[in-house]
Design a protein around this motif. Structure first.
Motif, mmCIF file in Angstrom:
data_model
loop_
_atom_site.group_PDB
_atom_site.id
_atom_site.type_symbol
_atom_site.label_atom_id
_atom_site.label_comp_id
_atom_site.label_asym_id
_atom_site.label_seq_id
_atom_site.Cartn_x
_atom_site.Cartn_y
_atom_site.Cartn_z
ATOM 1 N N LYS A 154 -8.037 -3.063 -4.594
ATOM 2 C CA LYS A 154 -7.750 -3.783 -3.354
ATOM 3 C C LYS A 154 -7.476 -2.815 -2.216
ATOM 4 O O LYS A 154 -7.905 -3.025 -1.079
ATOM 5 N N ALA A 155 -6.730 -1.743 -2.515
ATOM 6 C CA ALA A 155 -6.358 -0.772 -1.484
ATOM 7 C C ALA A 155 -7.565 -0.020 -0.950
ATOM 8 O O ALA A 155 -7.562 0.427 0.193
ATOM 9 N N LYS A 165 -10.697 -1.301 -0.829
ATOM 10 C CA LYS A 165 -11.758 -2.231 -0.462
ATOM 11 C C LYS A 165 -12.419 -1.759 0.834
ATOM 12 O O LYS A 165 -11.748 -1.450 1.808
ATOM 13 N N GLY A 166 -13.715 -1.676 0.812
ATOM 14 C CA GLY A 166 -14.458 -1.269 1.992
ATOM 15 C C GLY A 166 -14.659 0.228 2.116
ATOM 16 O O GLY A 166 -15.313 0.677 3.053
ATOM 17 N N VAL A 180 -7.889 5.074 4.024
ATOM 18 C CA VAL A 180 -8.313 3.689 3.780
ATOM 19 C C VAL A 180 -7.200 2.916 3.086
ATOM 20 O O VAL A 180 -6.884 1.789 3.462
ATOM 21 N N ALA A 181 -6.597 3.533 2.076
ATOM 22 C CA ALA A 181 -5.523 2.860 1.335
ATOM 23 C C ALA A 181 -4.360 2.524 2.264
ATOM 24 O O ALA A 181 -3.826 1.416 2.221
ATOM 25 N N SER A 232 -4.486 2.115 5.513
ATOM 26 C CA SER A 232 -4.945 1.083 6.452
ATOM 27 C C SER A 232 -4.953 -0.295 5.807
ATOM 28 O O SER A 232 -4.719 -1.298 6.489
ATOM 29 N N ASP A 233 -5.248 -0.332 4.501
ATOM 30 C CA ASP A 233 -5.297 -1.604 3.784
ATOM 31 C C ASP A 233 -3.927 -2.046 3.283
ATOM 32 O O ASP A 233 -3.811 -3.026 2.561
#
Length: 64
Positions: A11-12, A14-15, A28-29, A31-32
């Motif tokens: 989930k962390a 994702k994208g 990314v982690a 930001s998520d």
């Protein structure tokens, strides 16, 4: 987070695009909204570049 969970890692990140550098994945982690423990564990991996999600998971959780 009491225990790190592979689902939370997915989930962390994702994208996230792969291949990716460790610093990019940490960003990314964050930001998520990933848990600080997960972000720290990801940042402490010895791997600097990941070709895909499976490599990230192995680096964070080991081969078990």
């Amino acid at each position: 987070m009491a225990d790190l969970d592979p689902i939370d890692l997915q989930k962390a990140l994702k994208g996230a695009d792969h291949p990716a550098g460790k610093d990019d994945l940490v960003s990314v982690a964050r930001s998520d909204g990933a848990d600080d423990t997960l972000v720290k564990k990801l940042g402490q991996t010895g791997t600097k570049r990941f070709d895909g999600p499976n490599e990230v998971q192995k680096a964070v959780f080991g081969d078990a």
